[in-house]
Scaffold this active site. Structure first.
Site, PDB file in Angstrom:
ATOM      1  CG  ASN A 115       0.433  -2.573   4.225  1.00  0.00           C
ATOM      2  OD1 ASN A 115      -0.361  -1.640   4.248  1.00  0.00           O
ATOM      3  ND2 ASN A 115       0.742  -3.266   5.315  1.00  0.00           N
ATOM      4  CG  HIS A 117       3.103  -2.928   9.826  1.00  0.00           C
ATOM      5  ND1 HIS A 117       1.781  -3.080  10.197  1.00  0.00           N
ATOM      6  CD2 HIS A 117       3.843  -3.350  10.882  1.00  0.00           C
ATOM      7  CE1 HIS A 117       1.736  -3.595  11.422  1.00  0.00           C
ATOM      8  NE2 HIS A 117       2.970  -3.766  11.858  1.00  0.00           N
TER       9      HIS A 117
END
Length: 222
Positions: A115, A117
């Site tokens: 991911n 972020h």
């Protein structure tokens, strides 16, 4: 040097919820030969987002698993998992995917889901990161890439890029400068993974066999 046959390239499934700018950055890295991988599919939890158009224009299969069609997170995650697994990916890439995933889903992809972020984790987990750093009067902001674990935005960190917060910054201008760095570091981390250099061992990110006790810092030149 002979090119690797397409069938043996590591495969990615990219999950999006919006415009897909990080998808585009990864796609560009593949098209320029910097990243030896193929995107098997792009899956969105929202229909009609621009990221699906980007994928279609690049000839990449797309699918929509609309979260609003499900009564609960478990049902959504089960269907999403079935869609992902049908493409047999080596790596699942969350690229602006705005859904909180269930622990069972995350465990299924343990060590093979990344991911990105928009903050210097562990600071500013969750949403509205640019607004929050401005409200706090912070002088530094940035972006982090990490392995996904059941803790929201809490998985082992791999790489970060920092940008200064300028006195003149708005939420939009700060977000734009952070996004420039996102498009640099995400393809790099994906490259490390598909080359076998980056692994998750237990709850520890490892690069070239060495534990990353702190995230690698990309020097943005800003």
């Amino acid at each position: 040097m002979a090119h690797k046959p397409l069938t043996t390239l590591p495969t990615l499934v990219v999950l999006i919820s919006g415009s897909g700018s990080n998808l585009q950055a990864i796609l560009k890295a593949i098209q320029t030969g910097r990243l030896q991988a193929r995107i098997a599919a792009v899956i969105s939890n929202r229909p009609d987002v621009y990221g699906l158009q980007r994928a279609a224009e690049a000839g990449i299969p797309t699918a929509v698993v609309d979260h609003t069609a499900f009564a609960n997170r478990d049902g959504f995650d089960e269907t999403l998992q079935q869609q992902i697994d049908s493409f047999k990916p080596d790596l699942v890439v969350l690229a602006g995917f705005m859904r909180i995933l269930t622990p069972a889903f995350v465990r299924h992809y343990q060590g093979r889901m990344l991911n990105i972020h928009p903050s210097l984790l562990p600071l500013y987990k969750g949403i509205h990161t640019h607004r929050r750093v401005l409200e706090d009067g912070g002088d530094e902001h940035g972006v982090s890439v990490h392995f996904v674990t059941p803790e929201l935005d809490g998985g082992p960190l791999i790489m970060q890029a920092k940008v200064p917060v300028l006195p003149s910054d708005s939420e939009t201008s700060l977000a734009e400068r952070v996004q420039v760095q996102e498009h640099v570091i995400y393809p790099q981390v994906v490259k490390w993974f598909v080359e076998g250099r980056l692994k998750l061992e237990g709850n520890q990110a490892m690069l070239d066999g060495n534990a990353l006790t702190r995230p690698i810092q990309h020097l943005s030149g800003e």
